[in-house]
Motif scaffolding. Structure first.
Motif, PDB file in Angstrom:
ATOM      1  N   ILE A   1       0.876  -1.171   0.000  1.00 42.67           N
ATOM      2  CA  ILE A   1       0.000   0.000   0.000  1.00 42.67           C
ATOM      3  C   ILE A   1       0.912   1.219   0.000  1.00 42.67           C
ATOM      4  CG2 ILE A   1      -1.780   1.293   1.228  1.00 42.67           C
ATOM      5  CD1 ILE A   1      -2.589  -1.339   2.603  1.00 42.67           C
ATOM      6  N   ILE A   2       0.779   2.078  -1.013  1.00 42.88           N
ATOM      7  CA  ILE A   2       1.542   3.330  -1.104  1.00 42.88           C
ATOM      8  C   ILE A   2       0.530   4.465  -1.054  1.00 42.88           C
ATOM      9  CG2 ILE A   2       3.024   4.771  -2.553  1.00 42.88           C
ATOM     10  CD1 ILE A   2       4.168   2.241  -3.783  1.00 42.88           C
ATOM     11  N   LEU A   3       0.742   5.413  -0.141  1.00 40.44           N
ATOM     12  CA  LEU A   3      -0.201   6.516   0.015  1.00 40.44           C
ATOM     13  C   LEU A   3       0.173   7.738  -0.813  1.00 40.44           C
ATOM     14  CD1 LEU A   3      -1.114   6.677   3.817  1.00 40.44           C
ATOM     15  CD2 LEU A   3      -2.329   5.516   1.949  1.00 40.44           C
ATOM     16  N   MET A   4      -0.745   8.131  -1.700  1.00 42.19           N
ATOM     17  CA  MET A   4      -0.604   9.429  -2.383  1.00 42.19           C
ATOM     18  C   MET A   4      -1.890  10.196  -2.114  1.00 42.19           C
ATOM     19  SD  MET A   4       1.574   8.677  -5.857  1.00 42.19           S
ATOM     20  CE  MET A   4       2.073  10.414  -6.019  1.00 42.19           C
ATOM     21  N   GLN A   5      -1.999  11.395  -2.675  1.00 39.07           N
ATOM     22  CA  GLN A   5      -3.217  12.161  -2.443  1.00 39.07           C
ATOM     23  C   GLN A   5      -3.665  12.893  -3.695  1.00 39.07           C
ATOM     24  OE1 GLN A   5      -1.975  14.813   0.780  1.00 39.07           O
ATOM     25  NE2 GLN A   5      -1.226  16.331  -0.664  1.00 39.07           N
ATOM     26  N   MET A   6      -4.997  13.071  -3.774  1.00 42.95           N
ATOM     27  CA  MET A   6      -5.560  13.958  -4.786  1.00 42.95           C
ATOM     28  C   MET A   6      -5.565  15.345  -4.163  1.00 42.95           C
ATOM     29  SD  MET A   6      -6.754  14.656  -7.694  1.00 42.95           S
ATOM     30  CE  MET A   6      -6.930  13.046  -8.453  1.00 42.95           C
ATOM     31  N   ARG A   7      -4.811  16.264  -4.777  1.00 38.75           N
ATOM     32  CA  ARG A   7      -4.685  17.612  -4.239  1.00 38.75           C
ATOM     33  C   ARG A   7      -5.841  18.515  -4.677  1.00 38.75           C
ATOM     34  NH1 ARG A   7       0.414  19.913  -3.700  1.00 38.75           N
ATOM     35  NH2 ARG A   7      -0.284  21.497  -5.167  1.00 38.75           N
ATOM     36  N   PHE A   8      -5.949  19.663  -4.044  1.00 39.51           N
ATOM     37  CA  PHE A   8      -6.981  20.662  -4.363  1.00 39.51           C
ATOM     38  C   PHE A   8      -6.922  21.082  -5.827  1.00 39.51           C
ATOM     39  CE2 PHE A   8      -4.214  24.309  -4.905  1.00 39.51           C
ATOM     40  CZ  PHE A   8      -3.045  23.877  -4.257  1.00 39.51           C
ATOM     41  N   ASP A   9      -5.712  21.014  -6.434  1.00 40.71           N
ATOM     42  CA  ASP A   9      -5.557  21.483  -7.823  1.00 40.71           C
ATOM     43  C   ASP A   9      -5.814  20.369  -8.836  1.00 40.71           C
ATOM     44  OD1 ASP A   9      -3.260  20.012  -7.371  1.00 40.71           O
ATOM     45  OD2 ASP A   9      -1.885  21.709  -7.485  1.00 40.71           O
ATOM     46  N   GLY A  10      -6.281  19.214  -8.361  1.00 47.62           N
ATOM     47  CA  GLY A  10      -6.600  18.118  -9.279  1.00 47.62           C
ATOM     48  C   GLY A  10      -5.421  17.256  -9.650  1.00 47.62           C
ATOM     49  N   LEU A  11      -4.246  17.573  -9.068  1.00 49.84           N
ATOM     50  CA  LEU A  11      -3.038  16.800  -9.361  1.00 49.84           C
ATOM     51  C   LEU A  11      -2.768  15.799  -8.244  1.00 49.84           C
ATOM     52  CD1 LEU A  11      -0.733  19.753 -10.543  1.00 49.84           C
ATOM     53  CD2 LEU A  11      -2.041  18.158 -11.976  1.00 49.84           C
ATOM     54  N   LEU A  12      -2.133  14.690  -8.604  1.00 46.30           N
ATOM     55  CA  LEU A  12      -1.724  13.701  -7.609  1.00 46.30           C
ATOM     56  C   LEU A  12      -0.361  14.081  -7.049  1.00 46.30           C
ATOM     57  CD1 LEU A  12      -2.762  10.521  -9.593  1.00 46.30           C
ATOM     58  CD2 LEU A  12      -3.751  11.250  -7.416  1.00 46.30           C
ATOM     59  N   GLY A  13      -0.160  13.857  -5.764  1.00 48.16           N
ATOM     60  CA  GLY A  13       1.127  14.146  -5.139  1.00 48.16           C
ATOM     61  C   GLY A  13       1.277  13.359  -3.858  1.00 48.16           C
ATOM     62  N   PHE A  14       2.410  13.548  -3.214  1.00 50.05           N
ATOM     63  CA  PHE A  14       2.662  12.901  -1.930  1.00 50.05           C
ATOM     64  C   PHE A  14       2.262  13.851  -0.805  1.00 50.05           C
ATOM     65  CE2 PHE A  14       5.622  10.677  -4.765  1.00 50.05           C
ATOM     66  CZ  PHE A  14       5.329   9.359  -4.443  1.00 50.05           C
ATOM     67  N   PRO A  15       1.921  13.304   0.370  1.00 45.48           N
ATOM     68  CA  PRO A  15       1.646  14.182   1.513  1.00 45.48           C
ATOM     69  C   PRO A  15       2.903  14.943   1.925  1.00 45.48           C
ATOM     70  CG  PRO A  15       1.623  11.851   2.177  1.00 45.48           C
ATOM     71  CD  PRO A  15       1.736  11.883   0.685  1.00 45.48           C
ATOM     72  N   GLY A  16       2.710  16.159   2.424  1.00 44.64           N
ATOM     73  CA  GLY A  16       3.825  17.017   2.827  1.00 44.64           C
ATOM     74  C   GLY A  16       3.546  18.438   2.408  1.00 44.64           C
ATOM     75  N   GLY A  17       4.549  19.327   2.513  1.00 43.30           N
ATOM     76  CA  GLY A  17       4.325  20.713   2.112  1.00 43.30           C
ATOM     77  C   GLY A  17       5.515  21.603   2.404  1.00 43.30           C
ATOM     78  N   TYR A  18       5.254  22.903   2.421  1.00 40.99           N
ATOM     79  CA  TYR A  18       6.310  23.888   2.626  1.00 40.99           C
ATOM     80  C   TYR A  18       6.838  23.835   4.062  1.00 40.99           C
ATOM     81  CZ  TYR A  18       5.141  26.161  -1.793  1.00 40.99           C
ATOM     82  OH  TYR A  18       4.927  26.429  -3.119  1.00 40.99           O
ATOM     83  N   VAL A  19       8.146  23.963   4.187  1.00 38.71           N
ATOM     84  CA  VAL A  19       8.797  23.997   5.493  1.00 38.71           C
ATOM     85  C   VAL A  19       9.717  25.207   5.508  1.00 38.71           C
ATOM     86  CG1 VAL A  19      10.451  22.808   6.993  1.00 38.71           C
ATOM     87  CG2 VAL A  19       8.710  21.478   5.770  1.00 38.71           C
ATOM     88  N   ASN A  20       9.714  25.937   6.606  1.00 44.83           N
ATOM     89  CA  ASN A  20      10.629  27.072   6.762  1.00 44.83           C
ATOM     90  C   ASN A  20      11.735  26.676   7.738  1.00 44.83           C
ATOM     91  OD1 ASN A  20      11.989  29.408   7.327  1.00 44.83           O
ATOM     92  ND2 ASN A  20      10.145  30.672   7.559  1.00 44.83           N
ATOM     93  N   PRO A  21      12.945  26.367   7.214  1.00 38.35           N
ATOM     94  CA  PRO A  21      14.017  25.848   8.077  1.00 38.35           C
ATOM     95  C   PRO A  21      14.491  26.840   9.141  1.00 38.35           C
ATOM     96  CG  PRO A  21      14.531  25.501   5.765  1.00 38.35           C
ATOM     97  CD  PRO A  21      13.370  26.444   5.815  1.00 38.35           C
ATOM     98  N   SER A  22      14.116  28.110   9.037  1.00 33.66           N
ATOM     99  CA  SER A  22      14.508  29.044  10.097  1.00 33.66           C
ATOM    100  C   SER A  22      13.567  28.920  11.298  1.00 33.66           C
ATOM    101  CB  SER A  22      14.537  30.475   9.575  1.00 33.66           C
ATOM    102  OG  SER A  22      13.234  30.911   9.268  1.00 33.66           O
TER     103      SER A  22
END
Ligand code: GTP
Ligand code: MN
Ligand code: MN
Ligand code: MN
Ligand code: MN
Ligand code: MN
Length: 199
Positions: free
Chosen positions: A42-63
């Motif tokens: 089982i591999i988890l991906m997601q249907m995003r708000f923009d209609g594209l498939l992607g992996f879970p995660g997002g923007y990170v600010n390293p500071s």
């Protein structure tokens, strides 16, 4: 490390770069589709708000947070589970193509892979659809990747013919090969078929 790729430390040394972290969460399973076709993983991906498939995660600010803490925070928002992510789970990172020739802030995308127990994956599918704050907004739903090829060609090939965000499609294909989740010949056949379906 392949050419054109950055190390985690090299990526963090880039001043003025933005960072995004995404993860492929997966597990082994003995479940069979229709009681005869092994699902294998089982591999988890997601249907995003923009209609594209992607992996879970997002923007990170390293500071403000480490890459891994930021990815963990994104997983809480998108999957409803505060899953710890380790530096060892980091696979690679690269510069995303510039969205416009005038955009000044460059984006570095980090890719992680984490193997889980089947029950943990099933629990995340439940919380993603119930308690995750982003459910129904930024994330339209989690989806599993069909790794099998059916007699009529259904399965992996049509899945790969969908539209993906950024380099998510190639990160998926690389991981399938590297982790031996699909036999190489089967994967090459599915890739060739997916391009015909896309045309
Ligand atoms: P906001 O909360 O709306 O900012 O979204 P987010 O933090 O969840 O960010 P998102 O997941 O959209 O990822 C940020 C950026 O990373 C996207 O705009 C894409 O350019 C890129 N991206 C998104 N998903 C993936 C993915 O699966 N793989 C790769 N490599 N890049 C991705
Ligand atoms: Mn297996
Ligand atoms: Mn998010
Ligand atoms: Mn996201
Ligand atoms: Mn975010
Ligand atoms: Mn958000």
């Amino acid at each position: 490390m392949a050419s054109g790729q950055l190390s985690r430390a090299g990526a963090l040394a880039c001043t003025g770069c933005r960072h995004a972290c995404h993860v492929m969460l997966y597990c082994d399973t003995k479940t069979q589709l229709f009681g005869r076709l092994p699902i294998r993983h089982i591999i988890l991906m997601q249907m995003r708000f923009d209609g594209l498939l992607g992996f879970p995660g997002g923007y990170v600010n390293p500071s403000e947070e480490t890459l891994e803490a930021g990815l963990s925070r994104e997983l809480l928002e998108e999957l409803g589970v505060a899953l710890p992510i380790l530096v060892e789970d980091h696979v690679d990172c690269c510069h995303a193509p510039a969205s416009s020739p005038y955009s000044s802030s460059r984006l570095i995308t980090h890719f992680y892979v984490k193997k889980m127990e089947e029950e943990q994956i099933r629990e995340m599918e439940r919380t993603a659809a119930s308690t995750a704050t982003d459910h129904g907004q930024e994330v339209l739903g989690m989806v599993r990747v069909p790794l099998y090829t059916m007699k009529g060609g259904g399965g992996l090939a049509p899945f790969l013919s969908h539209s993906f965000i950024g380099n998510a499609r190639s990160k998926l294909v690389d991981s399938l090969l590297r982790l031996d989740l699909v036999a190489p010949e089967e994967l090459h056949t599915a890739l060739a078929h997916s391009l015909k379906l896309h045309a």
